[in-house]
Each structure stands twice: as C-alpha cells, then as structure tokens.
Design a protein around this motif. Sequence first.
Motif, PDB file in Angstrom:
ATOM      1  N   VAL A  23      -2.232  50.745  12.965  1.00  0.00           N
ATOM      2  CA  VAL A  23      -3.469  51.059  12.308  1.00  0.00           C
ATOM      3  C   VAL A  23      -3.100  50.908  10.685  1.00  0.00           C
ATOM      4  CG1 VAL A  23      -5.547  52.438  11.595  1.00  0.00           C
ATOM      5  CG2 VAL A  23      -4.438  52.319  14.169  1.00  0.00           C
ATOM      6  N   VAL A  24      -3.749  49.913  10.117  1.00  0.00           N
ATOM      7  CA  VAL A  24      -3.876  49.688   8.753  1.00  0.00           C
ATOM      8  C   VAL A  24      -5.327  50.280   8.309  1.00  0.00           C
ATOM      9  CG1 VAL A  24      -3.629  48.343   6.737  1.00  0.00           C
ATOM     10  CG2 VAL A  24      -2.313  48.001   8.818  1.00  0.00           C
ATOM     11  N   ASP A  25      -5.623  51.106   7.870  1.00  0.00           N
ATOM     12  CA  ASP A  25      -6.810  51.826   7.497  1.00  0.00           C
ATOM     13  C   ASP A  25      -7.866  50.971   7.025  1.00  0.00           C
ATOM     14  OD1 ASP A  25      -6.361  54.465   8.560  1.00  0.00           O
ATOM     15  OD2 ASP A  25      -5.641  55.108   6.486  1.00  0.00           O
ATOM     16  N   GLY A  26      -9.060  50.733   7.491  1.00  0.00           N
ATOM     17  CA  GLY A  26      -9.974  49.856   7.029  1.00  0.00           C
ATOM     18  C   GLY A  26      -9.729  48.438   7.299  1.00  0.00           C
ATOM     19  N   LYS A  27      -8.785  47.977   7.749  1.00  0.00           N
ATOM     20  CA  LYS A  27      -8.336  46.529   8.183  1.00  0.00           C
ATOM     21  C   LYS A  27      -8.027  45.946   9.481  1.00  0.00           C
ATOM     22  CE  LYS A  27      -6.560  46.131   3.087  1.00  0.00           C
ATOM     23  NZ  LYS A  27      -5.320  46.133   2.499  1.00  0.00           N
ATOM     24  N   ALA A  65      -6.134  47.090  13.502  1.00  0.00           N
ATOM     25  CA  ALA A  65      -5.568  47.901  14.584  1.00  0.00           C
ATOM     26  C   ALA A  65      -4.957  47.001  15.714  1.00  0.00           C
ATOM     27  CB  ALA A  65      -6.517  48.953  14.932  1.00  0.00           C
ATOM     28  N   GLN A  99     -11.334  44.330  10.678  1.00  0.00           N
ATOM     29  CA  GLN A  99     -12.532  44.550  10.450  1.00  0.00           C
ATOM     30  C   GLN A  99     -13.086  43.294   9.380  1.00  0.00           C
ATOM     31  OE1 GLN A  99     -13.645  48.630   9.105  1.00  0.00           O
ATOM     32  NE2 GLN A  99     -14.406  47.805   7.067  1.00  0.00           N
ATOM     33  N   GLN A 158     -13.040  51.918  12.626  1.00  0.00           N
ATOM     34  CA  GLN A 158     -12.864  53.222  13.113  1.00  0.00           C
ATOM     35  C   GLN A 158     -13.827  53.132  14.335  1.00  0.00           C
ATOM     36  OE1 GLN A 158      -9.865  53.940  11.445  1.00  0.00           O
ATOM     37  NE2 GLN A 158     -10.542  55.899  12.307  1.00  0.00           N
ATOM     38  N   VAL A 197      -0.361  53.011   9.219  1.00  0.00           N
ATOM     39  CA  VAL A 197      -0.197  54.246   9.529  1.00  0.00           C
ATOM     40  C   VAL A 197       0.517  54.993  10.638  1.00  0.00           C
ATOM     41  CG1 VAL A 197      -2.032  54.876   7.648  1.00  0.00           C
ATOM     42  CG2 VAL A 197      -2.454  54.842  10.172  1.00  0.00           C
TER      43      VAL A 197
END
Length: 104
Positions: free
Chosen positions: A31-35, A37, A50, A14, A102
């Motif tokens: 974007v794939v949250d926590g993984k 972008a 990440q 983020q 997302v």
Amino acid sequence: MKRFHLALAVRDLQTSIADYSVRLGQMPNAVVDGKYAMWRTDLLNFSINQNPERAGQLRHLGFEDDGAEGFRSTQDVNGIEWEHFSATAQNERIVAMYGIPVSA
C-alpha cells in the motif's frame, strides 16, 4: 508461478482497500497511502490506484510470471495494455511510480 494481473482505477483508495480485502479474503501486500494498493493471491495479482476521474475503469491487464525477465508492456488489437513482469520487477516499478509501500 504465473498469476493473472488486473489493475483498476478507484475513487477512494481506503474505502476500496477495505472492500477488496473482504472480497479477496486478505489484506493487500503493498500500500502506498493515497495512491496505490496491490494484492497477490494464489491466482491473482490485483492492483488499484486512486484516480477518481477514471473510477471503475480498467487500467490494464497482464501476468505476473516468476519466469519473466524485467517488465514489459504491449497493447492488444483492441488497445488494451497488457503487462508481463516478475514480482521483483513489479515491486521496483511500484516504488518508482508511487513511492515506498507502507506494507509489502
């Protein structure tokens, strides 16, 4: 169109999205949250994932090429991974590796 591709590992997704969005002048395309972008600019395909243990390190280089068929990965003489892919092949690979973005 052919875009240069650069992929980096980052400590915090983020925080990195906020920083690189300013630097690139746009929000990420996926974007794939926590993984993961990824940004597609006119000249650059830039992705981050990440991985705090490897933060700041190059993951790989390559080219997004509208004329490419599928997805291919090779190593150069220095052991650097180079990818060559179409936008469609990359989008499919993002889903397979990280999950459904997302935003896209």
